[in-house]
Motif scaffolding. Structure first.
Motif, short mmCIF file in Angstrom:
data_model
loop_
_atom_site.label_atom_id
_atom_site.label_comp_id
_atom_site.label_asym_id
_atom_site.label_seq_id
_atom_site.Cartn_x
_atom_site.Cartn_y
_atom_site.Cartn_z
N PRO A 112 4.85 10.64 8.24
CA PRO A 112 5.10 9.89 9.49
C PRO A 112 6.40 9.09 9.42
CG PRO A 112 2.82 9.63 8.78
CD PRO A 112 3.53 10.32 7.66
N SER A 113 6.97 8.82 10.58
CA SER A 113 8.28 8.17 10.65
C SER A 113 8.26 6.73 10.13
CB SER A 113 8.80 8.19 12.09
OG SER A 113 7.90 7.52 12.96
N ASP A 114 7.09 6.08 10.16
CA ASP A 114 7.04 4.69 9.71
C ASP A 114 6.86 4.57 8.20
OD1 ASP A 114 4.48 5.73 9.82
OD2 ASP A 114 3.54 3.79 10.20
N LEU A 115 6.82 5.71 7.47
CA LEU A 115 6.69 5.69 6.02
C LEU A 115 8.00 6.13 5.37
CD1 LEU A 115 3.14 7.25 5.48
CD2 LEU A 115 3.77 4.83 5.54
N LYS A 116 8.22 5.62 4.17
CA LYS A 116 9.42 5.97 3.41
C LYS A 116 9.02 6.52 2.06
CE LYS A 116 13.84 4.15 1.79
NZ LYS A 116 14.65 5.07 2.62
N MET A 117 9.64 7.67 1.69
CA MET A 117 9.43 8.25 0.36
C MET A 117 10.78 8.32 -0.33
SD MET A 117 7.80 11.93 -0.78
CE MET A 117 6.12 11.45 -0.41
N LEU A 118 10.86 7.67 -1.46
CA LEU A 118 12.11 7.66 -2.23
C LEU A 118 12.32 9.03 -2.88
CD1 LEU A 118 11.75 4.17 -3.95
CD2 LEU A 118 12.93 4.72 -1.82
N ASP A 119 13.59 9.48 -2.90
CA ASP A 119 13.90 10.78 -3.52
C ASP A 119 13.49 10.81 -4.99
OD1 ASP A 119 14.86 11.61 -1.11
OD2 ASP A 119 16.97 11.25 -1.60
N PRO B 143 0.82 -1.21 0.00
CA PRO B 143 0.00 0.00 0.00
C PRO B 143 0.86 1.27 0.00
CG PRO B 143 -0.70 -1.54 1.71
CD PRO B 143 0.62 -2.03 1.21
N ALA B 144 0.34 2.34 -0.60
CA ALA B 144 1.06 3.61 -0.66
C ALA B 144 0.12 4.76 -0.33
CB ALA B 144 1.68 3.82 -2.04
N GLN B 145 0.70 5.87 0.09
CA GLN B 145 -0.06 7.08 0.40
C GLN B 145 0.51 8.24 -0.41
OE1 GLN B 145 -0.64 7.90 4.62
NE2 GLN B 145 -0.28 5.74 5.11
N VAL B 146 -0.38 9.15 -0.86
CA VAL B 146 0.02 10.30 -1.67
C VAL B 146 0.19 11.52 -0.77
CG1 VAL B 146 -0.61 11.84 -3.57
CG2 VAL B 146 -1.19 9.39 -3.67
N PHE B 147 1.28 12.25 -1.00
CA PHE B 147 1.54 13.49 -0.27
C PHE B 147 1.83 14.60 -1.29
CE2 PHE B 147 2.42 10.22 2.79
CZ PHE B 147 1.94 10.74 3.99
N GLN B 148 1.28 15.81 -1.04
CA GLN B 148 1.48 16.96 -1.94
C GLN B 148 1.89 18.18 -1.12
OE1 GLN B 148 -2.04 17.63 -4.27
NE2 GLN B 148 -1.76 15.80 -5.53
N GLU C 299 10.46 19.47 3.72
CA GLU C 299 9.06 19.62 4.10
C GLU C 299 8.36 18.27 4.18
OE1 GLU C 299 7.35 22.30 5.00
OE2 GLU C 299 9.14 23.56 4.84
N PHE C 300 8.70 17.39 3.23
CA PHE C 300 8.12 16.05 3.25
C PHE C 300 8.54 15.29 4.52
CE2 PHE C 300 7.32 15.86 -1.54
CZ PHE C 300 5.94 15.85 -1.38
N LYS C 301 9.80 15.44 4.90
CA LYS C 301 10.28 14.75 6.11
C LYS C 301 9.49 15.18 7.34
CE LYS C 301 15.05 13.99 4.60
NZ LYS C 301 16.48 14.31 4.84
N LYS C 302 9.13 16.45 7.37
CA LYS C 302 8.34 16.93 8.51
C LYS C 302 6.90 16.46 8.45
CE LYS C 302 11.10 21.17 8.92
NZ LYS C 302 11.07 22.67 8.81
N LYS C 303 6.42 16.29 7.22
CA LYS C 303 5.00 15.99 7.03
C LYS C 303 4.71 14.48 7.06
CE LYS C 303 1.14 17.28 3.98
NZ LYS C 303 0.76 18.02 2.76
#
Length: 579
Positions: free
Chosen positions: A422-429, A260-265, A416-420
């Protein structure tokens, strides 16, 4: 003297009751081997005390060594065998019986089960004949003597009074005929103090004994334990797998390797100044904005293109386009001026027209009432006036500046993404999409000026997933790749993400995982405990070093004096700890 033959399972209180009911003072108990009720020192002590309180002498005849030993501890008399009563006493007893009948019974006879008992002692070498009062303790043999010359004709249901008269009569007779009452006896022995089992001294000794035994038990059986820490042999494993992060699913799909994935903007903007690098022979007129006010009448006023405006320092600027100034508002006889912003440019090229904010008049209305009622006011300085070789903004200047600001914004977006996120999620650069939605420069291409300002506004979009979900898929794939005699060491898993592809339309993120991990040999803990139990330290090390599945091992004994593995397997702890 009366002999009691005890039953094999006779109760203790039955024995006491028989002694109480006996009319004889001398009683011998014939005890069978293993009689439970007398194999207790407490019961024998009670028996002794009951006999003393009843004024009776009790002796035991038994082959049971335990009962003998306990009876000696409480000072009960032990006889080797049942002894016969001298014949003289038997005859004397018959005579006493006849006299008793003549005096008290007449022709009445006592019932045949009344037993006449007397005591006789065997003399030893040191013994001498003395008179023994009825109350003294002696060793005794018992024999039941039933006078044969008396045949009962009538039973007595209550013999209490007759028995008392019988005893009183024969006590008197013994005093008159001492020769019949003489027999051998030992010197009177002193009454020993009653036996006390629970004394303070015995309690202390018993407590010390219990502590000693308990302490020994704890030291030998409870405390000793051993811990064996094993570092098994390890092997490397490397492979790649493709995984998809999909915003449209809610749980892990092992079959299709999806998580599963979550979208962040995020939307953000930034501005920076840059110097111009181009040069050009220019003839540029200064330009700016003037606000024109109508304080003359409520009628509109049209101002044609090139209408002049004169600044306070005499610089002439002209309208770039024809404009209409709206009429003023008249309220309660007062005129409220109307206004409109208009674009103007200098009458001549050159930087002399790059003036600051100023008030402007319209020379065309000079000499008329409109001259004072129509005027202009600038807020920003006039700029862009140039003449000759000057610095200008090139296309490369503007495009390069826009790229620099966009890159800085991308890095800013990551933070900004790092702040937004959660710590248990990972977003690839590489899984972030940066879209420039607005870009503006204070200078266009070939515009003169020493510097210009770029303003960029961007929109960042990215998919984030739980890395633990990815590890679940990786672990499942590793299980299929290793044999059953090995296990994965989870802490050694290293994942490198590559070939990241973002599908913003479908909300998917495809990537390749490069995996490096270590596996270790499985060890049968139960078998190890069986092999190690009872071995000393040298034997343990020798055994462990012989196993190819073990790289290193460490043995810990506790407490410090323990030098071997306990026999109890529950006291052995095996720890498989890959290093």
């Amino acid at each position: 003297m009366e002999n009691f033959y005890l039953e094999v399972n006779e109760e203790f209180f039955s024995i006491i009751d028989r002694i109480k009911r006996s009319r004889d003072r001398k009683i011998t108990l014939i005890v069978p081997v293993g009689l439970p009720s007398l194999r207790s020192i407490i019961n024998l002590k009670i028996l002794k005390e009951e006999a003393l309180s009843l004024g009776k002498d009790v002796a035991l005849v038994t082959a049971d060594t335990l009962i003998k030993r306990l009876a000696q501890q409480v000072n009960l008399i032990i006889l080797d065998k049942i002894q016969e009563e001298p014949q003289s006493l038997k005859l004397s007893e018959e005579k006493r019986q006849v006299e008793f009948e003549n005096k008290f019974g007449g022709t009445k006879k006592i019932i045949s089960d009344i037993v006449v008992k007397r005591v006789i002692r065997k003399p030893t070498v040191e013994e001498k004949p003395v008179f023994v009062p009825e109350s003294e303790e002696v060793k005794e043999t018992e024999e039941e003597i039933v006078p044969q010359s008396y045949i009962p004709k009538q039973e007595f249901r209550d013999l209490g009074e007759k028995e008392q008269q019988f005893d009183e009569f024969f006590i008197k007779k013994r005093k008159d005929k001492k020769k019949e009452e003489l027999f051998y006896k030992t010197e009177p022995r002193k009454e020993k103090p009653s036996f006390k089992f629970f004394t303070f001294k015995r309690f202390i000794i018993f407590l010390i004994f219990i502590l000693f035994v308990g302490g020994g038990f704890v030291l030998y059986f409870i405390l000793p334990k051993a811990q064996v820490i094993i570092n098994p042999q390890k092997e490397d494993i490397k492979f790649e797998t493709e995984i998809i992060a999909d915003k449209s699913i809610d749980s892990i799909n092992l079959e299709n390797s999806k998580v599963p994935a979550q979208v962040f903007q995020i939307e953000t903007e930034d501005s920076r100044k840059f110097p111009t690098t181009g040069e050009k022979d220019v003839q540029e007129k200064a330009k700016g904005v003037i606000t024109v006010y109508n304080q003359y009448s409520s009628s509109e006023q049209s101002l044609v293109k090139t209408t002049r405006f004169r600044s306070e320092n005499g610089k002439i600027f002209r309208l770039i386009e024809t404009v209409v100034i709206p009429g003023a508002i008249v309220e309660e006889g007062k005129i409220i001026p109307s206004s409109k912003e208009v674009a103007v440019e200098a009458d001549e090229p050159g930087d002399a027209y790059n003036i600051g904010p100023s008030k402007f008049t319209i020379p065309g209305f000079e000499g008329t009432p409109k001259y004072a009622s129509f005027y202009g006011q600038s807020v920003e300085p006039m700029a862009g006036g140039a003449k000759g070789i000057m610095k200008v903004a090139t296309k490369q200047d503007i495009e390069g500046a826009t790229q620099i600001v966009s890159l800085e914004l991308k890095n800013k977006v990551k933070e900004e993404f790092k702040k937004k996120i959660p710590s248990d999620l990972k977003m690839l650069d590489d899984g972030q999409v940066l879209e420039v939605i607005e870009s503006d420069s204070t200078l266009d291409t070939d515009d003169p000026g020493k510097e210009f300002t770029i303003t960029v506004k961007v929109k960042a979009w990215g998919l984030a997933f739980k890395e633990n979900d990815v590890l679940v898929i990786i672990k499942e794939e590793i299980k299929d790749k290793i044999s059953t005699d090995k296990f994965l060491i989870p802490s050694t898993i290293k994942v490198n993400y590559k070939n990241v592809k973002v599908d913003s339309a479908k909300g998917k993120l495809n990537f390749i995982c490069q995996i490096e991990a270590k596996t270790a040999w499985n060890l049968d803990e139960s078998e190890l405990k069986s092999e190690l139990s009872g071995k000393n330290e040298i034997e343990v090390r020798k055994y462990l070093s012989s196993l190819p599945e073990i790289e290193t091992a460490k043995v810990i004994f506790w407490p410090f004096w323990v030098k071997s593995i306990p026999q109890n397997k529950n006291k052995i702890k095996i720890i498989i700890k890959p290093e």
